[in-house]
Design an enzyme around this catalytic site. Structure first.
Site, PDB file in Angstrom:
ATOM      1  N   SER A 108       0.832  -1.210   0.000  1.00  0.00           N
ATOM      2  CA  SER A 108       0.000   0.000   0.000  1.00  0.00           C
ATOM      3  C   SER A 108       0.864   1.256   0.000  1.00  0.00           C
ATOM      4  CB  SER A 108      -0.899   0.038   1.239  1.00  0.00           C
ATOM      5  OG  SER A 108      -1.816  -1.020   1.208  1.00  0.00           O
ATOM      6  N   GLY A 154       3.908   3.084   2.622  1.00  0.00           N
ATOM      7  CA  GLY A 154       4.468   1.993   3.412  1.00  0.00           C
ATOM      8  C   GLY A 154       5.802   1.564   2.836  1.00  0.00           C
ATOM      9  N   ILE A 155       6.568   0.804   3.616  1.00  0.00           N
ATOM     10  CA  ILE A 155       7.892   0.402   3.126  1.00  0.00           C
ATOM     11  C   ILE A 155       7.793  -0.670   2.041  1.00  0.00           C
ATOM     12  CG2 ILE A 155       9.165   1.134   5.179  1.00  0.00           C
ATOM     13  CD1 ILE A 155       9.320  -1.823   6.017  1.00  0.00           C
ATOM     14  N   GLY A 156       6.688  -1.434   2.009  1.00  0.00           N
ATOM     15  CA  GLY A 156       6.512  -2.417   0.941  1.00  0.00           C
ATOM     16  C   GLY A 156       6.355  -1.744  -0.408  1.00  0.00           C
ATOM     17  N   TYR A 202      -4.355 -11.440  26.003  1.00  0.00           N
ATOM     18  CA  TYR A 202      -3.878 -10.728  24.813  1.00  0.00           C
ATOM     19  C   TYR A 202      -3.333  -9.338  25.126  1.00  0.00           C
ATOM     20  CZ  TYR A 202      -4.031  -8.197  20.364  1.00  0.00           C
ATOM     21  OH  TYR A 202      -3.699  -7.437  19.268  1.00  0.00           O
ATOM     22  N   ASP A 243      -5.188 -12.173   0.585  1.00  0.00           N
ATOM     23  CA  ASP A 243      -5.636 -11.930   1.961  1.00  0.00           C
ATOM     24  C   ASP A 243      -4.898 -12.908   2.869  1.00  0.00           C
ATOM     25  OD1 ASP A 243      -6.868 -11.472   4.346  1.00  0.00           O
ATOM     26  OD2 ASP A 243      -8.888 -12.043   3.699  1.00  0.00           O
ATOM     27  N   LEU A 244      -3.864 -12.419   3.535  1.00  0.00           N
ATOM     28  CA  LEU A 244      -3.041 -13.269   4.396  1.00  0.00           C
ATOM     29  C   LEU A 244      -3.761 -13.692   5.673  1.00  0.00           C
ATOM     30  CD1 LEU A 244       0.344 -11.452   3.887  1.00  0.00           C
ATOM     31  CD2 LEU A 244      -0.063 -13.871   3.387  1.00  0.00           C
ATOM     32  N   ASN A 283       6.382  -8.753   3.517  1.00  0.00           N
ATOM     33  CA  ASN A 283       6.413  -7.428   4.116  1.00  0.00           C
ATOM     34  C   ASN A 283       5.096  -7.089   4.835  1.00  0.00           C
ATOM     35  OD1 ASN A 283       7.311  -4.365   4.119  1.00  0.00           O
ATOM     36  ND2 ASN A 283       5.287  -4.430   3.171  1.00  0.00           N
ATOM     37  N   THR A 286      -1.721 -13.282  10.305  1.00  0.00           N
ATOM     38  CA  THR A 286      -1.379 -12.502   9.107  1.00  0.00           C
ATOM     39  C   THR A 286       0.122 -12.378   8.889  1.00  0.00           C
ATOM     40  OG1 THR A 286      -3.386 -11.202   9.489  1.00  0.00           O
ATOM     41  CG2 THR A 286      -1.772 -10.274   7.971  1.00  0.00           C
TER      42      THR A 286
END
Length: 324
Positions: free
Chosen positions: A35, A38-40, A189, A86-87, A113, A134
């Site tokens: 996206s 972002g770094i990706g 959590y 979709d991870l 990433n 994810t």
């Protein structure tokens, strides 16, 4: 081998890609989580200047189109292919992998990433905690399903690579919690704890993947740095970031406590892990500031016994053996 430059904290992804332009030339690279802001995305943009093909992924095709347009505007020669992935869904991962396996090209480099937002307790469609699902389980399954595509890129002088974007923050956690990895517990959590755990899992997977492939695949993990990207600007992530003093009360970077990288600097280590020929004989290594930094890995994230256990547990979660 020609002399390559030494990299540092301020090195940019563009500088690394330029240094390794001959190593990137002709390669097909798949990058998850691309996206804008972002770094990706930045990783994809700089690699696209030199590569044969860059496959960008995301679960939202509309956002993916924006990334593709932005890269092509900056790099008119870029060969970009969009892949909906979709991870957070094992079925979604299988669908995307089937599409990639239908491509005619091999995959030289697979870069994991993408990451889930750090925030309140959430589960994936398969009932896994969102971040471990994810950031670790989805990428593990994707790698397993694409292994033949990676091995098809092998030549006498080239070994395919798998890169996991981890974080130096893994050291603040306790490592992987085997009690909850397949059975999340909302009572215990913690959003940052889940993040630390997922990033430990990335490092352990790189170590075990390199070991199990017996030289057929070189896997690496890395710390990109602390960067103000789209993921820590999401409303649900801000409280957790503020609790750790990463962001100030205004939601902006806390520059008094941490040294921040720009997005171009933050993507640099990913490009180095993917293409630096100087690390070819050190599979399973962890990088920081575009250099090997294995000494920075916490013992709970470098223990080969834990790495092996995580691999076996993850195979049970996905319901498939990952063998070569």
């Amino acid at each position: 081998m020609s002399a390559f430059p030494e990299f540092s904290f301020i090195t940019t992804a563009d500088e690394v890609a330029t240094a390794f332009s001959q190593e990137i030339k002709g390669r097909n690279v798949l990058i998850t989580g691309t996206s804008l802001n972002g770094i990706g995305f930045e990783t994809a943009r700089v690699i696209a200047k030199h590569a044969n093909l860059v496959i960008i992924t995301g679960y939202n095709d509309g956002r993916l189109k924006l990334s593709e347009e932005a890269i092509k505007k900056d790099v008119p020669t870029a060969n970009i292919r969009r892949l909906t992935l979709d991870l957070a869904s094992l079925a979604g991962v299988r669908k995307a992998a089937a599409e990639v396996n239908s491509y005619s090209e091999p995959i030289h480099v697979l870069i994991h990433n993408a990451a889930a937002t750090i925030g309140p307790f959430k589960v994936t469609t398969d009932g896994l905690e969102s971040q471990i699902g994810t950031d670790h389980v989805g990428p593990f399954l994707l790698t397993k399903l694409l292994v033949s595509k990676l091995l098809a890129a092998t030549t006498p002088s080239y070994t395919p690579r798998v890169v996991f974007v981890s974080s130096g923050a893994h050291a603040f956690g306790q490592g992987v919690n085997f009690d909850t990895i397949g059975r999340p517990n909302p009572e215990t959590y913690s959003s940052m704890g889940a993040y630390f755990e997922a990033k430990s899992a990335n490092i352990l997977t790189a170590i075990e993947l390199s070991k199990r492939s017996k030289g057929a695949i070189n896997a690496y993990s890395l710390h990109p740095g602390i960067i103000f990207t789209n993921i820590n600007q999401k409303e649900e992530a801000i409280p957790a970031m503020q609790a750790f003093d990463i962001l100030g009360r205004d939601g902006l970077p806390n520059e008094e406590k941490f040294q921040w990288k720009t997005i171009p600097q933050g993507a640099a280590t990913t490009v180095a892990a993917a293409f630096d020929p100087r690390i070819s004989d050190k599979p399973g290594s962890y990088l920081d500031d575009s250099k090997i930094a294995n000494e920075a890995v916490a013992s709970h994230s470098s223990d080969p016994v834990i790495a092996e256990r995580l691999w076996t547990v993850t195979e049970k979660i996905i319901g498939e053996k990952f063998t070569f």
